[in-house]
Design a protein around this motif. Structure first.
Motif, PDB file in Angstrom:
ATOM      1  N   ASN A 175       8.789   3.622   2.156  1.00 38.72           N
ATOM      2  CA  ASN A 175       8.880   2.278   2.725  1.00 38.72           C
ATOM      3  C   ASN A 175       7.496   1.905   3.232  1.00 38.72           C
ATOM      4  O   ASN A 175       6.776   2.736   3.786  1.00 38.72           O
ATOM      5  CB  ASN A 175       9.902   2.266   3.873  1.00 38.72           C
ATOM      6  CG  ASN A 175      10.235   0.872   4.352  1.00 38.72           C
ATOM      7  OD1 ASN A 175       9.346   0.074   4.647  1.00 38.72           O
ATOM      8  ND2 ASN A 175      11.530   0.596   4.450  1.00 38.72           N
ATOM      9  N   ARG A 176       7.097   0.654   3.038  1.00 34.64           N
ATOM     10  CA  ARG A 176       5.776   0.206   3.485  1.00 34.64           C
ATOM     11  C   ARG A 176       5.600   0.407   4.994  1.00 34.64           C
ATOM     12  O   ARG A 176       4.481   0.574   5.482  1.00 34.64           O
ATOM     13  CB  ARG A 176       5.570  -1.280   3.159  1.00 34.64           C
ATOM     14  CG  ARG A 176       5.516  -1.624   1.677  1.00 34.64           C
ATOM     15  CD  ARG A 176       4.438  -0.883   0.942  1.00 34.64           C
ATOM     16  NE  ARG A 176       3.094  -1.162   1.470  1.00 34.64           N
ATOM     17  CZ  ARG A 176       1.992  -0.548   1.060  1.00 34.64           C
ATOM     18  NH1 ARG A 176       2.075   0.405   0.148  1.00 34.64           N
ATOM     19  NH2 ARG A 176       0.818  -0.878   1.578  1.00 34.64           N
ATOM     20  N   GLU A 177       6.717   0.400   5.728  1.00 33.67           N
ATOM     21  CA  GLU A 177       6.633   0.597   7.169  1.00 33.67           C
ATOM     22  C   GLU A 177       6.140   1.997   7.536  1.00 33.67           C
ATOM     23  O   GLU A 177       5.697   2.229   8.666  1.00 33.67           O
ATOM     24  CB  GLU A 177       8.006   0.366   7.814  1.00 33.67           C
ATOM     25  CG  GLU A 177       8.558  -1.046   7.632  1.00 33.67           C
ATOM     26  CD  GLU A 177       9.993  -1.151   8.128  1.00 33.67           C
ATOM     27  OE1 GLU A 177      10.456  -0.195   8.795  1.00 33.67           O
ATOM     28  OE2 GLU A 177      10.638  -2.169   7.836  1.00 33.67           O
ATOM     29  N   ASP A 207       0.506   6.025  -2.001  1.00 36.81           N
ATOM     30  CA  ASP A 207       0.502   4.826  -1.165  1.00 36.81           C
ATOM     31  C   ASP A 207       0.721   3.556  -1.984  1.00 36.81           C
ATOM     32  O   ASP A 207       0.416   2.451  -1.527  1.00 36.81           O
ATOM     33  CB  ASP A 207      -0.809   4.734  -0.387  1.00 36.81           C
ATOM     34  CG  ASP A 207      -2.044   4.733  -1.291  1.00 36.81           C
ATOM     35  OD1 ASP A 207      -1.909   5.099  -2.479  1.00 36.81           O
ATOM     36  OD2 ASP A 207      -3.131   4.365  -0.815  1.00 36.81           O
ATOM     37  N   ARG A 208       1.272   3.711  -3.182  1.00 45.09           N
ATOM     38  CA  ARG A 208       1.539   2.537  -4.016  1.00 45.09           C
ATOM     39  C   ARG A 208       2.716   1.732  -3.466  1.00 45.09           C
ATOM     40  O   ARG A 208       3.622   2.286  -2.842  1.00 45.09           O
ATOM     41  CB  ARG A 208       1.868   2.969  -5.454  1.00 45.09           C
ATOM     42  CG  ARG A 208       0.762   3.691  -6.185  1.00 45.09           C
ATOM     43  CD  ARG A 208       1.238   4.180  -7.541  1.00 45.09           C
ATOM     44  NE  ARG A 208       2.328   5.160  -7.410  1.00 45.09           N
ATOM     45  CZ  ARG A 208       3.026   5.637  -8.439  1.00 45.09           C
ATOM     46  NH1 ARG A 208       2.777   5.216  -9.675  1.00 45.09           N
ATOM     47  NH2 ARG A 208       3.986   6.520  -8.238  1.00 45.09           N
ATOM     48  N   ASP A 209       2.706   0.457  -3.755  1.00 43.97           N
ATOM     49  CA  ASP A 209       3.836  -0.415  -3.397  1.00 43.97           C
ATOM     50  C   ASP A 209       4.838  -0.361  -4.541  1.00 43.97           C
ATOM     51  O   ASP A 209       4.954  -1.291  -5.346  1.00 43.97           O
ATOM     52  CB  ASP A 209       3.346  -1.839  -3.155  1.00 43.97           C
ATOM     53  CG  ASP A 209       4.458  -2.737  -2.608  1.00 43.97           C
ATOM     54  OD1 ASP A 209       5.512  -2.195  -2.207  1.00 43.97           O
ATOM     55  OD2 ASP A 209       4.270  -3.965  -2.602  1.00 43.97           O
ATOM     56  N   ILE A 264       3.701   3.701   5.981  1.00 43.63           N
ATOM     57  CA  ILE A 264       2.361   3.981   5.484  1.00 43.63           C
ATOM     58  C   ILE A 264       1.427   4.477   6.586  1.00 43.63           C
ATOM     59  O   ILE A 264       0.671   5.434   6.411  1.00 43.63           O
ATOM     60  CB  ILE A 264       1.760   2.742   4.784  1.00 43.63           C
ATOM     61  CG1 ILE A 264       2.437   2.519   3.432  1.00 43.63           C
ATOM     62  CG2 ILE A 264       0.257   2.891   4.590  1.00 43.63           C
ATOM     63  CD1 ILE A 264       2.134   3.590   2.399  1.00 43.63           C
ATOM     64  N   THR A 318      -3.549   5.012  -4.910  1.00 45.30           N
ATOM     65  CA  THR A 318      -4.067   3.681  -5.245  1.00 45.30           C
ATOM     66  C   THR A 318      -5.539   3.743  -5.646  1.00 45.30           C
ATOM     67  O   THR A 318      -6.068   2.787  -6.213  1.00 45.30           O
ATOM     68  CB  THR A 318      -3.907   2.719  -4.056  1.00 45.30           C
ATOM     69  OG1 THR A 318      -4.490   3.308  -2.887  1.00 45.30           O
ATOM     70  CG2 THR A 318      -2.437   2.399  -3.815  1.00 45.30           C
TER      71      THR A 318
END
Length: 568
Positions: free
Chosen positions: A478-480, A502-504, A482, A4
């Protein structure tokens, strides 16, 4: 590095301007961007790999005892005029005037500048041997820049120059650089071959090219697997394995051949094998003297060999209007019979019975021509390119041919530049003598493209470990995940160069991007991590996937890293 906060502008589609695999993938992966024809920006990914190449080159050159310097890109015409290259080099030399109307050029090479430096600073044999090198920008105003970094106008090059007191010293310096180049390309993780080569515009007596082996290479390399002989096809002697049948000369016969101008078309029209047809090519030497070159229709002229036969005199292929004015027939119907100009004949026509030649009259050819009977040769020489079935000049075994990309070239210059520029030193006896020089180049930016040409698949680049912009890609799907990925990032980044994605973004996007840019190892936090707390390691080169616990993660990464460093 967190993605990012990183500039990695990948593209989904192949750019329309790109012709080669490396050009496409370096653009798509966000390594380079075009500024002008043959001129590129290096983005962060490209710059990181470029610096790794530079560091390997620098480490090995320093190990060899070479001294790094930096010379200017802008060079005064006076130095080039001393060697005669100001006029001889051609339009690739970009010339311009400064505000005081003094002539300058952008340096495509630095023989003149470095020779000028040494003649001013080195006065005695006690200061020799000396090897100076730089890693710097160059500029050659190519008439048709293409293939991205493989044939650009501005490029980064490592050029080195050796100065010795005698030929024996040059031999030692040349061998030292040869061995250094082998270490450099091995460290880069590349499959390569050193081959005998033509010296070209740089000059000198002996040279070797270092070729990265790749199916997409521009150069053809001839190799003898039996004795180890290898050369650029430009330099390979053409030694045929054919034996011609004993056949009595037949009467010359003029035949009507309407509308067939190529050797292939003539062969098809007459129902003859292509080898029975000859082609006659007209060249203009020194812009004033026409010559004819005759060879078999299934053979290709080697202009490097023609240059040798002409003893370096400049030549070019004649234009159609010049041929019409000289002979009175169009190309395709030309032949050596009756010509009042010098005739250079390839040696494959010696003892070759009853072949076809053009009649020097549109729509007509002659059957049953014979060298020495139908026409006389001014010169008989090896003028063609070697081909499949030809024999090794050293041991007589059949040659094989492969493609390569030139990434390095070394030359024995002798006193070509030192004599012209009066660059001398005092020897042991107090006698003034010219330096005996060598020249050694590596295309640093070109090497980046050559690496990609050799290392890719349908999904993108597969970097050797030593040149990869990052060694490990960390992919939380998955964002979880990170927070865990952040902890892991700090841990792994202390040992390896890690890029944290770390991109969404969707998992598919992350996988495609990491495959595209060719990072050797991917550590994935996905389904296995969610269900069992295990990490998945993917090896980019082989596609191998390994599930490991956190306790064994560093151990397995280390093992795979060692394997990747050994494999090439």
């Amino acid at each position: 590095m967190r993605l990012t906060r990183f500039l990695m502008p990948t593209l989904k589609e192949d750019p329309s301007e790109a012709e080669t695999i490396s050009h496409k993938l370096l653009l798509r992966g966000g390594f380079i961007r075009k500024v002008a024809s043959g001129i590129y920006n290096f983005l962060p990914l490209g710059f990181r790999s470029l610096k790794k190449i530079e560091n390997i080159v620098r480490e090995e050159m320093n190990r060899a005892g070479a001294l790094e310097i930096l010379m200017p890109l802008v060079q005064p015409a006076e130095l080039w005029k001393e060697t005669g290259r100001w006029d001889a080099y051609g339009k690739e030399l970009l010339r311009f005037k400064d505000r005081k109307e003094h002539d300058f050029c952008l340096g495509p090479t630095h023989e003149e500048v470095v020779t000028d430096l040494v003649r001013k600073e080195v006065k005695s044999y006690r200061q020799l041997p000396l090897i100076l090198y730089q890693i710097a920008q160059k500029f050659r105003d190519e008439i048709r820049p293409r293939f991205g970094l493989l044939r650009g106008r501005e490029f980064i090059m490592k050029d080195a120059y050796s100065f010795d007191a005698d030929v024996k010293g040059l031999e030692k310096s040349y061998e030292l650089m040869y061995e250094t180049y082998e270490r450099i390309f091995k460290k880069c993780g590349l499959r390569f071959r050193a081959v005998e080569a033509h010296t070209g515009a740089i000059g000198g007596d002996v040279s070797h090219e270092f070729m990265v082996l790749a199916e997409t290479g521009e150069d053809t390399i001839s190799i003898c697997e039996h004795c180890g002989y290898a050369s650029n096809i430009e330099l390979t002697p053409a030694i045929s394995s054919e034996s011609y049948p004993v056949e009595a000369p037949k009467p010359l016969e003029k035949v009507y051949t309407p509308g067939v101008r190529s050797a292939e078309d003539v062969a098809k029209f007459l129902g003859f094998p292509l080898a029975k047809i000859t082609k006659t090519l007209i060249y203009i030497v020194e812009e004033r003297e026409p010559i004819a070159v005759v060879l078999r229709g299934d053979h290709e002229l080697n202009e490097v060999k023609l240059d040798k036969a002409l003893e370096g005199r400049p030549f070019r292929m004649a234009k159609e209007e010049e041929i019409l004015a000289l002979i009175g027939a169009h190309p395709g119907f030309l032949g050596p019979r009756g010509l009042k100009i010098k005739i250079f004949v390839d040696r494959a026509l010696v003892n070759f019975p009853n072949f076809v030649i053009g009649a020097n009259e549109d729509e007509y050819h002659y059957l049953n021509a014979n060298l020495g009977d139908t026409f006389q040769a001014t010169l008989i020489a090896d003028l063609r390119k070697a081909k499949e079935g030809d024999l090794c000049p050293n041991c007589g075994k059949p040659l094989s041919f492969t493609k390569g990309i030139e990434v390095g070239h070394i030359f024995k210059l002798g006193t070509k530049y030192s004599s012209a520029m009066k660059a001398t030193f005092l020897d042991r006896d107090g006698q003034e003598k010219p330096f005996v020089m060598g020249c050694y180049g590596i295309g640093v930016s070109r090497l980046l493209s050559a690496t990609v040409e050799q290392n890719h698949d349908k999904d993108g680049i597969i970097f050797p470990w030593a040149l990869a912009p990052f060694q490990v890609a960390l992919l939380p799907l998955n964002r979880e995940f990170i927070d865990k990925a952040e902890v892991l990032y700090y841990k792994l980044n202390s040992r390896w160069e890690v890029l944290l994605d770390d991109r969404d973004e969707r998992p598919g996007v992350k996988f495609k991007d990491m495959d595209l840019v060719g990072i050797p190892l991917q550590v994935i936090l996905g389904k296995a991590f969610q269900e069992k707390g295990e990490f998945e390691i993917k090896v980019r080169r082989t596609g191998e996937r390994i599930l490991v616990t956190e306790e064994r993660l560093e151990e397995v990464i280390s093992k795979k890293a060692e394997e990747l460093q050994r494999e090439l």
